[in-house]
Design an enzyme around this catalytic site. Structure first.
Site, short mmCIF file in Angstrom:
data_model
loop_
_atom_site.label_atom_id
_atom_site.label_comp_id
_atom_site.label_asym_id
_atom_site.label_seq_id
_atom_site.Cartn_x
_atom_site.Cartn_y
_atom_site.Cartn_z
N HIS A 117 -54.86 -22.13 -12.66
CA HIS A 117 -55.15 -21.80 -14.05
C HIS A 117 -55.02 -20.31 -14.30
O HIS A 117 -54.57 -19.86 -15.35
CB HIS A 117 -56.56 -22.26 -14.41
N GLU B 12 -29.03 -30.10 -12.73
CA GLU B 12 -29.73 -29.39 -11.66
C GLU B 12 -29.63 -30.12 -10.33
O GLU B 12 -30.13 -29.64 -9.31
CB GLU B 12 -31.18 -29.11 -12.05
N ASP C 174 -33.01 -25.42 -9.32
CA ASP C 174 -32.86 -26.62 -8.49
C ASP C 174 -31.41 -26.82 -8.06
O ASP C 174 -31.15 -27.26 -6.95
CB ASP C 174 -33.39 -27.85 -9.24
N CYS D 216 -30.88 -22.48 -18.08
CA CYS D 216 -32.29 -22.17 -18.29
C CYS D 216 -33.02 -21.86 -16.99
O CYS D 216 -34.22 -21.66 -16.98
CB CYS D 216 -32.99 -23.29 -19.05
C1 PEP Z 1 -34.42 -25.16 -12.82
O1 PEP Z 1 -34.51 -25.97 -11.90
O2 PEP Z 1 -33.61 -24.21 -12.84
C2 PEP Z 1 -35.30 -25.28 -14.00
C3 PEP Z 1 -35.15 -24.53 -15.07
O3 PEP Z 1 -36.34 -26.15 -13.91
P1 PEP Z 1 -37.70 -25.83 -13.09
O4 PEP Z 1 -37.62 -24.39 -12.65
O5 PEP Z 1 -38.80 -26.12 -14.00
O6 PEP Z 1 -37.58 -26.79 -11.95
MG MG Z 2 -35.66 -27.79 -12.15
#
Ligand code: PEP
Ligand code: MG
Length: 582
Positions: A197, A440, A464, A511
């Site tokens: 948290h 991913e 990922d 992202c």
């Molecule tokens: C990623 O895998 O790049 C992604 C944006 O998702 P997370 O980091 O939440 O796994």
């Molecule tokens: Mg991811």
């Protein structure tokens, strides 16, 4: 005589992004050892009264933090303090403490701390990380009660100058709020993980934080000059004097609290030196105070990681609770788009209950869309909540961890059924809502053509995608040299996805963390990425690079880099281009 302080480079877990520096303040806040003593019979009631007072004072503090969290961050985070208040006032537990004070005639602080230890020690070794999170909460509360019993009160009343880097064994969520009010530059802790948290609150308040730094509270001393890189999880202590002066000279550029830096962002979208608009967006984990700033700059959300709604309480919120949160976020950002990713739990984002079986390879296990499809009621609640919040037309749905078309088909079928139900119930929603998939998993990039036919957009999760392509755990510090999204194999998968998106005329975003690194931005733009979504703390530097780069150069740069066969060459070329912009 001046003594030279030892320079140190400490590595920890990145818990809240951003870069900051300042003088360290070590907070040894808790009573380290509690003495045990026998009390006379006549003192027993007195001791019990002391305990009640300590609980009351703690409840007052927690209530104060709850209100403050509610105002600064929002309702969901304030709930952390609700659960801490429940721990503090647990009647059964307090009854046991009082009975033992009476029967053993021992001092309240000793009895209370002994029984707390008895409760938390089995949890500390639990394989379930959420049980361990529970330990943080119980300790956060019990230490406050013990401090009050010892007459220490709140350590936060101490006066600190602004822009300090606060270091402790642990900080509680409430303490992070107090540090924010004291204009903390950054936070470093010995314990903790990225999903505590405390880390969530630091992220919501944009305070850079590195946690899990071995013995940070013992290795760093008050007054040390500390540089904290919350994106990389690196803490540098006692920089050489020249480097320190250079940082201070550039202070205006680098620090300022991150919220203030966000306020200085240009109006969006930023433009390149050859006047092309580049779409940058923000990744958010929990709605918070920065949403107003981002929205006022016309910045949209490229990735809203909704699993944090689950992670903060260890429970799935109901459809109505989710609707409230999504609707608020959609209203705040309107007319900018908000890409809501459905729950991506599992692997490093654990389920706190027994749904998650012990897996020998959690990253390759039951996570993301796989888990969601196995829990149709939970998934349907979320889809309905997102649909209901979509009536303004600015929400997009993003499905995580798609590895196969069958998963997409099943998810779409659930979505369609939810739409039919909502129509029957006469609930308004965006009938044309756009649905996209995360790219991913390498199989999704390889099969991108088939996916592109069926969705409205792609978003590359480079974290990922890199982990799976290079078989290198994204959280394993020892593999940091191997885990690199600029590896030519990863870039090729990104290129395949871009080609597929182009041939089906759908937009494609990145992202993952790579999109926030100024080194990578010209490459990704040159390759044809339409949107770069990043942690808000990285938007400022990203805008600066965008304003200096040229799109035509970026296209040439990408062509050149995509022909390269090794990582070193790629990095070298990107660095060279980056330097040419300075
Ligand atoms: C990623 O895998 O790049 C992604 C944006 O998702 P997370 O980091 O939440 O796994
Ligand atoms: Mg991811």
């Amino acid at each position: 005589m001046t003594t030279l302080k030892k320079s140190l480079l400490l590595k920890g877990i990145p818990a809240s992004g951003g870069f900051a520096f300042g003088e360290a303040r070590i907070i040894f806040k808790w009573v380290q050892s509690i003495e045990e003593h026998l009390i006379p019979e006549s003192q027993v009631d007195n001791e019990i009264e002391k305990l009640d007072n300590a609980v009351d004072e703690t409840l007052v503090e927690l209530e104060k933090w709850r209100k403050s969290a509610g105002q600064k961050i929002g309702g969901p985070v304030a709930k952390i303090f609700d659960s801490q208040m429940m721990i503090a006032s647990d009647r059964e537990f307090l009854k046991r403490v009082k009975e033992e004070i009476k029967s053993d005639r021992k001092n309240a602080a000793y009895v209370y701390s002994r029984l707390i230890e008895e409760t938390v020690s089995p949890l500390r070794v639990s394989p379930d990380p959420y049980m361990r999170q529970m330990v943080y909460d119980i300790e956060a509360v019990s230490q406050r009660i013990i401090n009050h019993l010892a007459g220490l009160g709140e350590h936060q009343e101490a006066v600190f100058p602004p822009d300090c880097v606060f270091v402790a064994k642990e900080f509680t969520p409430g303490e992070v709020l107090s540090l924010y009010e004291r204009k903390a530059a950054a936070i470093v802790t010995t314990g903790g993980s990225a999903v505590t948290h405390m880390a969530l609150i630091a992220r919501s308040l944009l305070i850079p934080a590195v946690v899990g730094v071995e013995q940070a509270h013992l290795k760093i001393r008050s007054g040390d000059r500390v540089v904290v890189d919350g994106d990389e999880g690196i803490v540098r202590v006692n920089l050489p004097a020249e480097e320190w002066s250079e940082l201070r000279r550039r202070k205006v550029k680098l620090t300022g609290r991150h919220i203030e830096r966000l306020q200085k962002l240009p109006q969006f979208p930023p433009r390149t030196a050859d006047n092309k608009e580049i779409e940058l967006a923000a990744n958010i984990d929990l709605p918070g105070p920065i949403d107003d700033i981002l929205a006022s700059k016309k910045i949209g959300v490229g990735l809203y990681r909704t699993e944090f709604l689950y992670l903060q309480n260890g429970k799935f919120p109901s459809e109505d609770q989710q609707f409230e949160v999504y609707d608020r976020v959609a209203a705040r950002y309107h007319p900018q788009a908000v890409v809501i990713r459905t729950f991506d739990l599992g692997s490093d984002k654990y389920f706190s209950d027994d749904r998650q079986l012990r897996e020998s390879n959690p990253a390759l296990g039951w996570r993301g869309i796989r888990a969601a499809l196995d829990m149709p009621k939970i998934f349907r609640d979320q889809l309905r909540a997102i649909l209901r919040a979509s009536k303004r037309g600015n929400i997009r749905i993003l499905l995580p961890m798609i590895a196969d078309i069958a998963e997409l088909r099943k998810a779409m079928s659930l979505l369609r059924r939810s739409m039919v139900d909502l129509r029957k119930e006469k609930m308004a929603f965006d009938q044309e809502i756009k649905v996209g998939v995360m790219i991913e998993v390498p199989s999704a990039a390889v099969a991108a053509e088939a996916l592109a036919e069926r969705v409205s957009f792609f978003s590359i999760g480079s974290n990922d995608l890199t982990q799976y392509t290079l078989a290198a755990d994204r959280d394993n510090e020892r593999l940091a040299k191997i885990f690199n999204p600029l590896h030519p194999a990863v870039l090729r998968l990104i290129k395949l996805s871009i080609d597929a998106a182009r041939s089906h005329n759908i937009p494609i975003a990145v992202c993952g963390e790579m999109s926030g690194d100024p080194l990578n931005i010209p490459l990704l733009v040159g390759m044809g990425i339409n949107q770069l979504s990043m942690s808000p703390s990285r938007l400022f530097n990203a805008c600066q690079i965008v304003s200096k780069m040229r799109c035509d150069d970026a296209v040439r740069l990408a062509d050149e880099v995509l022909r390269m066969k090794n990582l070193k060459e790629v990095e070298g070329r990107l660095l060279e281009y980056n330097m040419s912009l300075q």
